[in-house]
Design a protein around this motif. Sequence first.
Motif, PDB file in Angstrom:
ATOM      1  N   LEU A  55       1.644   6.809  -6.441  1.00 14.34           N
ATOM      2  CA  LEU A  55       0.525   7.706  -6.783  1.00 14.34           C
ATOM      3  C   LEU A  55       0.920   9.163  -6.594  1.00 14.34           C
ATOM      4  O   LEU A  55       0.725   9.999  -7.479  1.00 14.34           O
ATOM      5  CB  LEU A  55      -0.689   7.374  -5.909  1.00 14.34           C
ATOM      6  N   TRP A  56       1.518   9.447  -5.443  1.00 13.80           N
ATOM      7  CA  TRP A  56       1.857  10.849  -5.187  1.00 13.80           C
ATOM      8  C   TRP A  56       3.014  11.320  -6.059  1.00 13.80           C
ATOM      9  O   TRP A  56       3.093  12.509  -6.391  1.00 13.80           O
ATOM     10  CB  TRP A  56       2.171  11.053  -3.701  1.00 13.80           C
ATOM     11  N   LEU A 115       0.473   4.357 -13.136  1.00 14.72           N
ATOM     12  CA  LEU A 115       0.385   3.347 -12.078  1.00 14.72           C
ATOM     13  C   LEU A 115       0.029   1.960 -12.595  1.00 14.72           C
ATOM     14  O   LEU A 115      -0.004   1.013 -11.816  1.00 14.72           O
ATOM     15  CB  LEU A 115      -0.667   3.777 -11.047  1.00 14.72           C
ATOM     16  N   ARG A 125       0.828  -1.199   0.000  1.00 10.94           N
ATOM     17  CA  ARG A 125       0.000   0.000   0.000  1.00 10.94           C
ATOM     18  C   ARG A 125       0.865   1.253   0.000  1.00 10.94           C
ATOM     19  O   ARG A 125       0.579   2.226  -0.693  1.00 10.94           O
ATOM     20  CB  ARG A 125      -0.910  -0.009   1.224  1.00 10.94           C
ATOM     21  N   PHE A 133       2.243   1.758  -3.386  1.00  9.43           N
ATOM     22  CA  PHE A 133       1.249   2.311  -4.307  1.00  9.43           C
ATOM     23  C   PHE A 133       1.024   3.792  -4.017  1.00  9.43           C
ATOM     24  O   PHE A 133       0.970   4.614  -4.930  1.00  9.43           O
ATOM     25  CB  PHE A 133      -0.068   1.537  -4.180  1.00  9.43           C
ATOM     26  N   ARG A 134       0.928   4.093  -2.751  1.00 10.41           N
ATOM     27  CA  ARG A 134       0.679   5.494  -2.380  1.00 10.41           C
ATOM     28  C   ARG A 134       1.854   6.379  -2.814  1.00 10.41           C
ATOM     29  O   ARG A 134       1.642   7.481  -3.325  1.00 10.41           O
ATOM     30  CB  ARG A 134       0.463   5.599  -0.879  1.00 10.41           C
ATOM     31  N   LEU A 155      -8.311   0.200 -10.900  1.00 11.35           N
ATOM     32  CA  LEU A 155      -7.147   1.076 -10.680  1.00 11.35           C
ATOM     33  C   LEU A 155      -7.597   2.516 -10.418  1.00 11.35           C
ATOM     34  O   LEU A 155      -7.105   3.178  -9.484  1.00 11.35           O
ATOM     35  CB  LEU A 155      -6.212   1.022 -11.898  1.00 11.35           C
ATOM     36  N   LEU A 156      -8.533   2.951 -11.233  1.00  9.90           N
ATOM     37  CA  LEU A 156      -9.032   4.323 -11.046  1.00  9.90           C
ATOM     38  C   LEU A 156      -9.713   4.469  -9.688  1.00  9.90           C
ATOM     39  O   LEU A 156      -9.544   5.485  -9.000  1.00  9.90           O
ATOM     40  CB  LEU A 156     -10.004   4.686 -12.178  1.00  9.90           C
ATOM     41  N   ARG A 185      -9.051   2.777  -7.073  1.00  8.32           N
ATOM     42  CA  ARG A 185      -8.018   2.746  -6.037  1.00  8.32           C
ATOM     43  C   ARG A 185      -7.307   4.097  -5.940  1.00  8.32           C
ATOM     44  O   ARG A 185      -6.991   4.575  -4.842  1.00  8.32           O
ATOM     45  CB  ARG A 185      -7.005   1.639  -6.342  1.00  8.32           C
ATOM     46  N   ILE A 186      -7.070   4.668  -7.112  1.00 10.55           N
ATOM     47  CA  ILE A 186      -6.445   6.005  -7.120  1.00 10.55           C
ATOM     48  C   ILE A 186      -7.315   6.994  -6.362  1.00 10.55           C
ATOM     49  O   ILE A 186      -6.842   7.737  -5.488  1.00 10.55           O
ATOM     50  CB  ILE A 186      -6.217   6.482  -8.577  1.00 10.55           C
ATOM     51  N   LEU A 237      -2.633   9.399 -14.486  1.00 10.97           N
ATOM     52  CA  LEU A 237      -2.291   8.669 -13.261  1.00 10.97           C
ATOM     53  C   LEU A 237      -2.422   7.166 -13.474  1.00 10.97           C
ATOM     54  O   LEU A 237      -1.565   6.383 -13.036  1.00 10.97           O
ATOM     55  CB  LEU A 237      -3.199   9.118 -12.104  1.00 10.97           C
ATOM     56  N   ALA A 238      -3.504   6.785 -14.149  1.00 15.37           N
ATOM     57  CA  ALA A 238      -3.699   5.348 -14.404  1.00 15.37           C
ATOM     58  C   ALA A 238      -2.568   4.800 -15.265  1.00 15.37           C
ATOM     59  O   ALA A 238      -2.059   3.699 -15.019  1.00 15.37           O
ATOM     60  CB  ALA A 238      -5.056   5.126 -15.080  1.00 15.37           C
ATOM     61  N   GLU A 295      -8.836  -1.804 -15.167  1.00 10.42           N
ATOM     62  CA  GLU A 295      -8.630  -0.351 -15.340  1.00 10.42           C
ATOM     63  C   GLU A 295      -9.537   0.443 -14.410  1.00 10.42           C
ATOM     64  O   GLU A 295      -9.110   1.406 -13.770  1.00 10.42           O
ATOM     65  CB  GLU A 295      -8.923   0.016 -16.799  1.00 10.42           C
ATOM     66  N   GLU A 345      -7.389   6.110  -2.627  1.00 12.98           N
ATOM     67  CA  GLU A 345      -6.117   6.402  -1.980  1.00 12.98           C
ATOM     68  C   GLU A 345      -5.928   7.914  -1.817  1.00 12.98           C
ATOM     69  O   GLU A 345      -5.472   8.398  -0.776  1.00 12.98           O
ATOM     70  CB  GLU A 345      -4.980   5.818  -2.832  1.00 12.98           C
ATOM     71  N   LEU A 346      -6.292   8.598  -2.862  1.00  9.51           N
ATOM     72  CA  LEU A 346      -6.174  10.062  -2.821  1.00  9.51           C
ATOM     73  C   LEU A 346      -7.040  10.642  -1.710  1.00  9.51           C
ATOM     74  O   LEU A 346      -6.592  11.447  -0.888  1.00  9.51           O
ATOM     75  CB  LEU A 346      -6.597  10.613  -4.193  1.00  9.51           C
ATOM     76  N   ILE A 385       1.167  12.149  -9.140  1.00 10.27           N
ATOM     77  CA  ILE A 385       0.430  13.417  -8.972  1.00 10.27           C
ATOM     78  C   ILE A 385       1.405  14.592  -9.061  1.00 10.27           C
ATOM     79  O   ILE A 385       1.114  15.619  -9.678  1.00 10.27           O
ATOM     80  CB  ILE A 385      -0.328  13.423  -7.626  1.00 10.27           C
TER      81      ILE A 385
END
Lengths: 180, 252
Positions: A125-126, A179, A118, A121-122, B42-43, B45-46, A175-176, B39, B49-50, A129
């Motif tokens: 993600l950031w 990731l 996790r 992933f985080r 994933l979105l 989860r994004i 983002l997708a 897909e 998570e955000l 971003i």
Amino acid sequence: MAQPVEAAVEGLVGGTDKVELDAEFEEHLGDSGTLAFRVAYGVLRHREDAEDVAQEALARAYQSFDRLRDRARFRSWLVRICWRLALDHQRAAARRARRELEVPVLRNPIDVEGLASRNEFRDRLWQAIGDLPEKQRQVVVLAGILGHDLREVGELLGVPHGTVRSRMHTARKRLAEALR
Amino acid sequence: MSCEGFRKMLGDAALGEGSPELEFHLSGCEACRAALAEERALLDRIDAELQDSLETEPSLAFLPAVRRRVDALRAQGQSARHWWLMPALATLVGLLVGGHFVREAAHGPTAAVPPAVGPAAPTAPQEPAVAGSEAPVIASAEQAEPSPGRALTTSVPATRPEPAVAPSQPRVFVPPEDEQAVRRLVRRLRGRAARTSALAPTAEGPFDFTLKPVEERPEVVSLDDLMLQGDAPGLEEPPSYDLTVENPGRKT
């Protein structure tokens, strides 16, 4: 006893409006303090830094509050101040090469493997971003803060709803891709 | 179009921008449906998570710290807005202190002056005097009543080497409604002079007390300041008097 005297002195020097402004700002402070912190945190990902930046943003907002014509736009105004200050802070921190990434405190304990996954992933993600163009990044962070209410995001940023949707769409796609 | 071609469209489809061709393909391709579901996951989860990472609260110390900062700014702002208070207060204090000395000068050497002795010599017999001091002696009681519109002067003996008030020092203005009380003061002083004039000779000569009408009524010193309140019955618009105290013995 000090308060009436102070108020009287304020009244003598035309400070009555200032007293009202202070009271109004205090209301906004209670409502928007957390928003300021979250915006800063969305950029900086560091709690202490985010609090410092949010505090600075609120102090500047206070100093300029009497010049804010449309008080209903306070949150929008504050978000922009906070966003800009957070970016400045981030750049300065990057220049000093001492930027830190916070390890988030998870609400529900999970296994170590899951935690590592996790966090990874985080972090990714950031990172993704952070790589977005600023306008898309702004939309993504505010959408995250506001529970993906894109209409409110548009109001805060002062841009049309359609523009916000378009930016959000492009940002999520990027983002997708990052990731996937 | 092959699955590879449709896979490039899955990103848009997951964001709600599918096409009829893709929909048709998905209906018959389980692999692409699975890729689309992935897909969308994933979105999701994004987004989750955000939202999760931004639903953080500041520390409990945050808002109090902001309030302290704002209070400090408010205090700074107030002191900046009230920058004129200190000079204004300094001026006010200066005026009060100055006024006090003016009043002291008008009263003359009240406490420090010993009783005057010797007969007083009037320097201007037609012009009775008004004195601001209780110490000097007035020579002629008949000269106490001034004629409105004229400057009246009389002389009293000096009671000490230094003059009570130098000619150049501030003058005391007497409001019209206080004129009667001033006249009473003059009479009192003269009465005292009559009682004490034989006690000691004067070394410096007489003081001059001049009572002059003034054009306007300045609000400088009221008779309250001369401690004669309630001693003045009303008169019909008498002129104001400009009371000066001079010591001719000091004149060159």
